[in-house]
Each structure stands twice: as structure tokens, then as C-alpha cells.
Design an enzyme around this catalytic site. Structure first.
Site, PDB file in Angstrom:
ATOM      1  N   CYS A   1      26.112  24.048 -54.719  1.00 48.02           N
ATOM      2  CA  CYS A   1      26.180  25.471 -54.396  1.00 48.02           C
ATOM      3  C   CYS A   1      25.118  25.793 -53.344  1.00 48.02           C
ATOM      4  O   CYS A   1      23.983  25.333 -53.458  1.00 48.02           O
ATOM      5  CB  CYS A   1      25.917  26.276 -55.675  1.00 48.02           C
ATOM      6  SG  CYS A   1      25.973  28.056 -55.433  1.00 48.02           S
ATOM      7  N   LEU A   2      25.497  26.555 -52.351  1.00 54.62           N
ATOM      8  CA  LEU A   2      24.542  26.901 -51.293  1.00 54.62           C
ATOM      9  C   LEU A   2      23.367  27.706 -51.844  1.00 54.62           C
ATOM     10  O   LEU A   2      22.297  27.707 -51.260  1.00 54.62           O
ATOM     11  CB  LEU A   2      25.248  27.694 -50.185  1.00 54.62           C
ATOM     12  CG  LEU A   2      26.326  26.930 -49.409  1.00 54.62           C
ATOM     13  CD1 LEU A   2      27.035  27.853 -48.427  1.00 54.62           C
ATOM     14  CD2 LEU A   2      25.729  25.733 -48.681  1.00 54.62           C
TER      15      LEU A   2
ATOM     16  N   GLN B   1      26.294  35.966 -52.942  1.00 53.04           N
ATOM     17  CA  GLN B   1      25.401  34.965 -52.337  1.00 53.04           C
ATOM     18  C   GLN B   1      24.806  35.439 -51.011  1.00 53.04           C
ATOM     19  O   GLN B   1      23.846  34.844 -50.529  1.00 53.04           O
ATOM     20  CB  GLN B   1      26.156  33.652 -52.104  1.00 53.04           C
ATOM     21  CG  GLN B   1      26.556  32.960 -53.388  1.00 53.04           C
ATOM     22  CD  GLN B   1      27.228  31.633 -53.070  1.00 53.04           C
ATOM     23  OE1 GLN B   1      28.439  31.566 -52.890  1.00 53.04           O
ATOM     24  NE2 GLN B   1      26.440  30.571 -52.971  1.00 53.04           N
TER      25      GLN B   1
ATOM     26  N   HIS C   1      34.644  28.126 -59.091  1.00 51.85           N
ATOM     27  CA  HIS C   1      33.203  28.166 -58.834  1.00 51.85           C
ATOM     28  C   HIS C   1      32.813  29.499 -58.183  1.00 51.85           C
ATOM     29  O   HIS C   1      31.852  30.154 -58.604  1.00 51.85           O
ATOM     30  CB  HIS C   1      32.803  26.983 -57.939  1.00 51.85           C
ATOM     31  CG  HIS C   1      31.370  26.990 -57.513  1.00 51.85           C
ATOM     32  ND1 HIS C   1      30.458  26.051 -57.943  1.00 51.85           N
ATOM     33  CD2 HIS C   1      30.676  27.839 -56.708  1.00 51.85           C
ATOM     34  CE1 HIS C   1      29.268  26.334 -57.422  1.00 51.85           C
ATOM     35  NE2 HIS C   1      29.377  27.402 -56.658  1.00 51.85           N
ATOM     36  N   GLU C   2      33.589  29.898 -57.170  1.00 47.60           N
ATOM     37  CA  GLU C   2      33.262  31.145 -56.469  1.00 47.60           C
ATOM     38  C   GLU C   2      33.513  32.363 -57.350  1.00 47.60           C
ATOM     39  O   GLU C   2      32.762  33.337 -57.291  1.00 47.60           O
ATOM     40  CB  GLU C   2      34.051  31.260 -55.157  1.00 47.60           C
ATOM     41  CG  GLU C   2      33.801  30.140 -54.156  1.00 47.60           C
ATOM     42  CD  GLU C   2      32.325  29.838 -53.931  1.00 47.60           C
ATOM     43  OE1 GLU C   2      31.494  30.758 -54.006  1.00 47.60           O
ATOM     44  OE2 GLU C   2      31.998  28.658 -53.693  1.00 47.60           O
TER      45      GLU C   2
ATOM     46  N   HIS D   1      30.617  33.290 -59.474  1.00 41.67           N
ATOM     47  CA  HIS D   1      29.567  34.070 -58.797  1.00 41.67           C
ATOM     48  C   HIS D   1      29.809  35.574 -58.952  1.00 41.67           C
ATOM     49  O   HIS D   1      28.860  36.355 -59.009  1.00 41.67           O
ATOM     50  CB  HIS D   1      29.542  33.749 -57.298  1.00 41.67           C
ATOM     51  CG  HIS D   1      28.802  32.484 -56.956  1.00 41.67           C
ATOM     52  ND1 HIS D   1      27.459  32.315 -57.207  1.00 41.67           N
ATOM     53  CD2 HIS D   1      29.218  31.340 -56.367  1.00 41.67           C
ATOM     54  CE1 HIS D   1      27.090  31.111 -56.778  1.00 41.67           C
ATOM     55  NE2 HIS D   1      28.137  30.491 -56.283  1.00 41.67           N
TER      56      HIS D   1
ATOM     57  N   GLY E   1      32.661  27.019 -49.787  1.00 43.72           N
ATOM     58  CA  GLY E   1      32.974  28.265 -50.469  1.00 43.72           C
ATOM     59  C   GLY E   1      31.762  29.174 -50.468  1.00 43.72           C
ATOM     60  O   GLY E   1      30.621  28.706 -50.383  1.00 43.72           O
TER      61      GLY E   1
HETATM   62 NI    NI Z   1      28.121  28.593 -55.457  1.00 40.87          NI
END
Ligand code: NI
Length: 187
Positions: free
Chosen positions: A101-102, A53, A143-144, A147, A48
Site C-alpha cells: 500500500c502506498l 490516501q 483493498h481500495e 480504505h 490503486g
Molecule cells: Ni492501500
């Protein structure tokens, strides 16, 4: 095009992202941008990614569960781009999953969230979609969506766990994260 991923400590990850003006949107630009987001996510082995991000404070996210469908078979074919997503309903019942998370490399923590949600969003062709999500698909999208409001999963972990990861977070914010993908840190 693969975009650099902004990591913990970057200002853009803490901003509330702006809605895409769907009426006046440049469809071609959006579609191209969403392709870039998918490409960036894949390259980084993520499932995701949200636009903040990659340094873009717009309410756009992508998710793709195909790569983890061996663990969660119902994720086969679950690949979505969501523009201006909103939660219409959420269950009282919660689920506890380990998240990563990236933008927060090398940290995984359990996070409790509603088990099911109903969302409404525009897809990449700007059609309105309403969808019910359950289990890990629901988790990925929640989760996304966090953000897009400037929240990170580490904000939601239990205080004791948060203490345990404090030093790691500090290192990421100092630019010391090691990743296989290109990152950026901008205050
Ligand atoms: Ni994330």
C-alpha cells in the site's frame, strides 16, 4: 496534479469516508480530481489509490492493472475509477495474495479475502456500473474499498506477522518512511 500521499499514522486513513452526492456533484471537478488520483498513483508506481490516501475523505477509488499485466495478463485494460462503490455479492471461496500500500511503504503481507465479488459503483461520468471481479482485479478493488471504511491491509494480517511488522509500522507513524513520492503525516 500530483498530490501528497498520507501515510500510516494519519487520522484521515482511519475515517469512514463520505458518499459523493452524485445528484449534485460537479462533474468537471470530479473528473479532474480522478485524473489527479490516477496521476498521483502512477507517479508513485501504485496500482490503486483511494481518496482518503490523498487526504480526502470521499468514497472514490482508482485502480489500474496495466502495469502489472505482464504478471496477470487478464489485467490488461483493467483501469477503473469508482465512486461510491458497494459490494453486492462476495464468494465464500477465498484467495491469498501479497498486498502492499502506498500509505504503508515497504511492507508487504499476505491477506486472505473473498476470491470474487460483484460491485456496483458510479464511473467518472456518473454512470451506474455493475461488474463481477475475480482474482487480482477483485483484490485491488477490495483493498481500495477497505480504505473507504478506514481499514488498512495490515489490520487484516495474521497476528504473528503483525508482530513482525510492528516496528516498521511504528517508524512510518513517526514519519521515518522513505519513499520516492511525496508523503504527508497528519494526526
Ligand atoms: Ni492501500
Amino acid at each position: 496534479m500530483i498530490l501528497p500521499i498520507y501515510v500510516y499514522g494519519s487520522e484521515v486513513l482511519r475515517e469512514v469516508a463520505e458518499e459523493v452526492d452524485v445528484e449534485n456533484a460537479d462533474k468537471e471537478e470530479l473528473r479532474k480530481y480522478i485524473d489527479d488520483m490516477f496521476e498521483t498513483m502512477k507517479h508513485a508506481d501504485g496500482v490503486g489509490l483511494a481518496a482518503p490516501q490523498v487526504g480526502d475523505s470521499r468514497r472514490i477509488l482508482v485502480v489500474d492493472g496495466n502495469d502489472i499485466a505482464d504478471v496477470y495478463p487478464y489485467l490488461k485494460g483493467f483501469r477503473r475509477a469508482m465512486i461510491n462503490p458497494e459490494v453486492l455479492e462476495e464468494s465464500d471461496e477465498t484467495a491469498d495474495y501479497s498486498e502492499g500500500c502506498l500509505s504503508v511503504p515497504d511492507i508487504h503481507c499476505n491477506v486472505v479475502r473473498p476470491k470474487k465479488i460483484k460491485v456496483r459503483y458510479y464511473d467518472a461520468d456518473l454512470n451506474v456500473v455493475e461488474e463481477e471481479l475475480d482474482e487480482f482485479a477483485c483484490r485491488m478493488v477490495q483493498h481500495e474499498m477497505d480504505h473507504l471504511d478506514g481499514h488498512l491491509f495490515v489490520d487484516r494480517v495474521a497476528p504473528i506477522r503483525r508482530k513482525m511488522i510492528a516496528a516498521k509500522l511504528h517508524n512510518i507513524a513517526k514519519g521515518k518512511a522513505r519513499t520516492t513520492y511525496k508523503t504527508r503525516l497528519e494526526r
